[in-house]
Design a protein around this motif. Structure first.
Motif, PDB file in Angstrom:
ATOM      1  N   ASN A 253       0.833  -1.196   0.000  1.00 42.23           N
ATOM      2  CA  ASN A 253       0.000   0.000   0.000  1.00 42.23           C
ATOM      3  C   ASN A 253       0.867   1.245   0.000  1.00 42.23           C
ATOM      4  N   LEU A 254       0.559   2.169  -0.882  1.00 41.14           N
ATOM      5  CA  LEU A 254       1.360   3.386  -1.016  1.00 41.14           C
ATOM      6  C   LEU A 254       0.466   4.602  -1.179  1.00 41.14           C
ATOM      7  N   VAL A 255       1.039   5.761  -0.890  1.00 39.95           N
ATOM      8  CA  VAL A 255       0.421   7.050  -1.197  1.00 39.95           C
ATOM      9  C   VAL A 255       1.452   7.855  -1.974  1.00 39.95           C
ATOM     10  N   VAL A 256       1.022   8.438  -3.101  1.00 42.77           N
ATOM     11  CA  VAL A 256       1.923   9.209  -3.960  1.00 42.77           C
ATOM     12  C   VAL A 256       1.405  10.642  -4.042  1.00 42.77           C
ATOM     13  N   LEU A 257       2.284  11.587  -3.817  1.00 45.66           N
ATOM     14  CA  LEU A 257       1.929  13.009  -3.901  1.00 45.66           C
ATOM     15  C   LEU A 257       2.961  13.719  -4.759  1.00 45.66           C
ATOM     16  N   ASP A 258       2.519  14.226  -5.889  1.00 46.33           N
ATOM     17  CA  ASP A 258       3.401  14.944  -6.816  1.00 46.33           C
ATOM     18  C   ASP A 258       4.668  14.141  -7.119  1.00 46.33           C
ATOM     19  N   GLY A 259       4.495  12.830  -7.300  1.00 45.98           N
ATOM     20  CA  GLY A 259       5.592  11.957  -7.686  1.00 45.98           C
ATOM     21  C   GLY A 259       6.405  11.391  -6.546  1.00 45.98           C
ATOM     22  N   VAL A 260       6.167  11.851  -5.319  1.00 42.89           N
ATOM     23  CA  VAL A 260       6.870  11.333  -4.147  1.00 42.89           C
ATOM     24  C   VAL A 260       5.989  10.276  -3.484  1.00 42.89           C
ATOM     25  N   SER A 261       6.530   9.083  -3.230  1.00 43.36           N
ATOM     26  CA  SER A 261       5.719   7.998  -2.705  1.00 43.36           C
ATOM     27  C   SER A 261       6.134   7.616  -1.296  1.00 43.36           C
ATOM     28  N   LYS A 262       5.164   7.188  -0.515  1.00 43.60           N
ATOM     29  CA  LYS A 262       5.373   6.645   0.822  1.00 43.60           C
ATOM     30  C   LYS A 262       4.674   5.287   0.882  1.00 43.60           C
ATOM     31  N   CYS A 263       5.418   4.248   1.259  1.00 37.91           N
ATOM     32  CA  CYS A 263       4.812   2.936   1.463  1.00 37.91           C
ATOM     33  C   CYS A 263       4.266   2.895   2.886  1.00 37.91           C
ATOM     34  N   THR A 264       2.964   2.777   3.029  1.00 36.38           N
ATOM     35  CA  THR A 264       2.335   2.852   4.349  1.00 36.38           C
ATOM     36  C   THR A 264       2.159   1.481   4.996  1.00 36.38           C
ATOM     37  N   ALA A 265       2.216   0.419   4.230  1.00 36.71           N
ATOM     38  CA  ALA A 265       2.080  -0.923   4.815  1.00 36.71           C
ATOM     39  C   ALA A 265       2.384  -1.989   3.771  1.00 36.71           C
ATOM     40  N   ILE A 266       2.879  -3.117   4.259  1.00 35.03           N
ATOM     41  CA  ILE A 266       3.008  -4.327   3.451  1.00 35.03           C
ATOM     42  C   ILE A 266       2.253  -5.433   4.182  1.00 35.03           C
ATOM     43  N   TRP A 267       1.381  -6.116   3.456  1.00 35.77           N
ATOM     44  CA  TRP A 267       0.608  -7.225   4.019  1.00 35.77           C
ATOM     45  C   TRP A 267       0.965  -8.499   3.258  1.00 35.77           C
ATOM     46  N   GLU A 300      11.341  -2.131  -3.592  1.00 37.33           N
ATOM     47  CA  GLU A 300      12.115  -1.498  -4.662  1.00 37.33           C
ATOM     48  C   GLU A 300      11.477  -1.784  -6.028  1.00 37.33           C
ATOM     49  N   TYR A 301      11.039  -3.014  -6.223  1.00 41.84           N
ATOM     50  CA  TYR A 301      10.375  -3.390  -7.475  1.00 41.84           C
ATOM     51  C   TYR A 301       9.092  -2.579  -7.665  1.00 41.84           C
ATOM     52  N   THR A 302       8.306  -2.456  -6.601  1.00 42.23           N
ATOM     53  CA  THR A 302       7.031  -1.732  -6.696  1.00 42.23           C
ATOM     54  C   THR A 302       7.252  -0.264  -7.024  1.00 42.23           C
ATOM     55  N   GLN A 303       8.310   0.325  -6.477  1.00 37.58           N
ATOM     56  CA  GLN A 303       8.627   1.711  -6.823  1.00 37.58           C
ATOM     57  C   GLN A 303       8.935   1.827  -8.314  1.00 37.58           C
ATOM     58  N   GLY A 304       9.596   0.825  -8.864  1.00 35.19           N
ATOM     59  CA  GLY A 304       9.852   0.823 -10.296  1.00 35.19           C
ATOM     60  C   GLY A 304       8.578   0.713 -11.113  1.00 35.19           C
ATOM     61  N   VAL A 359      -2.690   8.872   5.800  1.00 38.79           N
ATOM     62  CA  VAL A 359      -1.629   9.530   5.030  1.00 38.79           C
ATOM     63  C   VAL A 359      -2.191  10.102   3.733  1.00 38.79           C
ATOM     64  N   PHE A 360      -3.093   9.370   3.095  1.00 34.65           N
ATOM     65  CA  PHE A 360      -3.736   9.842   1.865  1.00 34.65           C
ATOM     66  C   PHE A 360      -4.530  11.124   2.129  1.00 34.65           C
ATOM     67  N   MET A 361      -5.284  11.142   3.228  1.00 35.50           N
ATOM     68  CA  MET A 361      -6.064  12.334   3.543  1.00 35.50           C
ATOM     69  C   MET A 361      -5.162  13.529   3.794  1.00 35.50           C
ATOM     70  N   ASP A 362      -4.042  13.323   4.482  1.00 40.09           N
ATOM     71  CA  ASP A 362      -3.115  14.421   4.726  1.00 40.09           C
ATOM     72  C   ASP A 362      -2.522  14.930   3.414  1.00 40.09           C
ATOM     73  N   SER A 374       5.866  13.320   7.692  1.00 40.76           N
ATOM     74  CA  SER A 374       6.513  12.790   8.894  1.00 40.76           C
ATOM     75  C   SER A 374       6.684  11.275   8.901  1.00 40.76           C
ATOM     76  N   VAL A 375       5.817  10.531   8.210  1.00 42.14           N
ATOM     77  CA  VAL A 375       5.932   9.072   8.283  1.00 42.14           C
ATOM     78  C   VAL A 375       7.124   8.613   7.448  1.00 42.14           C
TER      79      VAL A 375
END
Length: 504
Positions: A253-267, A300-304, A359-362, A374-375
């Motif tokens: 699970n990720l959130v992307v804002l203006d091309g910058v991504s944050k991975c918020t969880a891996i299940w 790393e693969y998912t970011q690609g 994180v998406f709402m923020d 911050s995360v």
């Protein structure tokens, strides 16, 4: 009920120069979209909400959804039902409210195509309007169909130099025959719809005859019948014939804002054969990056993959298979929030301190100046472990009751946190074969991983024995594993049964 109306076409000149109050447009706020909408109203009480339903949703679920939100005290500026090919009418209905649109968000899979199209349409209409707010964010993907088309996704990822599932698109029996002429007799093939979600219509074939039968089932729409009263499937979609990826599947699970991504969880998924279906989800387990050596490679693969697809803004729910001696391979990229009726949100926040939703709402409401900034970029720490376990049913029919003693056993587990059901007495319960036929979920949370694993095993034993009673032809179908008989005259306290099985 929120107002419904038709609006005549307007132009930018008709829109007031000072637009107030602020509002957010929510496309198909079903599933996790329900919690998204509720949190927006709770956190931003002066924010107006305009709901836009795509015409992939059906009237029944729409009304049920609106009734649920109204019972929670959520109000709407407007509720609009979009008609394919009539974008002007939809944008006019939104702009006629005279508000500053601060964000456009999508709540579930149904609306992902409309989300980008509506953002582009609104940006075009608002381009010359003074004080109309900032540009409305969209995913930025060059080809919007990439959001839902698994074939395009895989081909794009492969062209970028990343591994992806080997597959062929079949639009006719002849296509299937050509494919079968090039594969060995001891084949292992996944046959699935070109578009869709929730494992609906996904089949596994080990012979050429099974491949043809699976193709016929999907191409004629038989796999849609179980859910035809809930939503419309994508039209003009073919059938994918894919190699079987034999490994372990993960959610990223990720959130992307203006091309910058944050991975918020891996299940981590636990999928097994059940009721004749090959890949029924038993559970997903929350992971920290250091829990397994392969997780860093998967991330790393998912970011690609994100880079290859050109995704710049929004939430992403990637499904990636880690294959031994091969590495990560994309199963599919869902360009939306993690679904599952948002039951993962609170557990993630308990265990991690944040969730993809928060994180998406923020990112969208605060320009990423709070949690998004911050995360950590990767989920490196968790305070407790979590399993979200899918309830399963091997009986089918009108639901009479949940076996009370089985529910007590579940609630007595040391790591038990909560449970919920998607059905109530009187509803038709289906044999569990895919995500839409899952009758509920149990969440386990504990700081001690050994205790968590022990409880997970016990819970699976309980679910295997069975927890549901159904009525079939004036008799009760009781799971045979329990070794009990139905009473001659079983009276059910409806109020008690309803309390056992809350609606969502």
């Amino acid at each position: 009920m929120a107002p419904q109306h038709e609006v005549s076409l307007i132009t930018a000149d008709d829109i007031t120069s000072v637009r107030s109050p602020r509002a957010v447009v929510l496309v198909d706020p079903l599933s996790t979209g329900v919690m998204l909408q509720q949190r927006l109203v709770d956190m931003y009480p002066d924010l107006g909400v305009i709901v836009v339903f795509s015409d992939r949703t059906m009237p029944g679920p729409r009304q049920k959804h609106l009734a649920l939100l109204e019972s929670l005290g959520v109000e709407f500026l407007d509720v609009i039902v979009h008609e394919t090919g009539n974008m002007d009418q939809t944008t006019n209905a939104i702009l006629a409210k005279g508000v500053t649109i601060v964000a456009l968000m999508c709540g579930c899979e149904f609306g992902v195509l409309l989300e980008d199209a509506l953002a582009d349409a609104l940006n075009t209409r608002l381009r010359d309007v003074p004080f109309s707010g900032e540009k409305i964010r969209s995913s930025g993907m060059i080809d919007p169909k990439m959001k839902v088309d698994k074939l395009i996704q895989a081909d794009t990822v492969r062209a970028f130099g990343l591994d992806s599932v080997k597959q062929t698109l079949a639009n006719s029996r002849q296509d299937v025959e050509v494919f079968l002429s090039e594969v060995p007799e001891n084949l292992k093939v996944v046959v699935k719809p070109q578009t869709g979600a929730g494992s609906v219509g996904v089949m596994f074939a080990t012979s050429k005859k099974e491949v043809i039968e699976a193709y016929d089932t999907i191409i004629t729409g038989e796999h849609k019948e179980r859910y035809s009263n809930k939503y419309k499937h994508y039209e003009e979609a073919g059938v994918l014939l894919q190699e079987l990826l034999e490994g372990t599947e993960y959610i990223v699970n990720l959130v992307v804002l203006d091309g910058v991504s944050k991975c918020t969880a891996i299940w981590k998924y636990d999928k097994r054969p059940y009721n004749g279906a090959p890949f029924v989800c038993y559970s997903k387990k929350l992971m920290a990056l250091g829990d397994e050596d392969c997780l860093a490679d998967i991330l790393e693969y998912t970011q690609g993959v994100i880079t290859s697809l050109g995704f710049c803004n929004g939430a992403l729910h990637a499904e990636v298979m880690y294959v031994p001696n091969r590495g990560p391979v994309l199963v599919e990229m869902n360009c939306r929030l993690h679904g599952g009726n948002a039951q993962w949100v609170v557990p993630a926040e308990i265990c991690m301190g944040y969730s993809q939703l928060s994180v998406f709402m923020d990112a969208y409401m605060n320009h990423g100046e709070g949690q998004f900034r911050s995360v950590p970029a990767e989920p490196t720490t968790k305070f407790a472990g979590c399993y979200q376990v899918k309830m399963r049913s091997h009986v089918e029919g009108p639901l009479e009751d949940v076996i009370p003693s089985q529910l007590v056993r579940i609630q007595s587990l040391k790591s038990y946190h909560s449970h919920w059901f998607t059905v109530k007495p009187g509803d038709m319960i289906l044999k569990t074969r895919d995500m839409p036929s899952v009758p509920g979920e149990v969440t386990l949370i504990h700081e001690d991983n050994d205790q968590l694993e022990s409880d997970y095993k016990t819970l699976n034993d309980i679910l295997h024995e069975g927890i549901f009673l159904v009525r079939t032809a004036s008799t009760f179908a009781i799971p045979s594993t329990l070794g009990v008989s139905a009473p001659d005259n079983l009276s059910v306290n409806s109020a008690a049964a309803s309390a056992l099985i809350p609606t969502i």
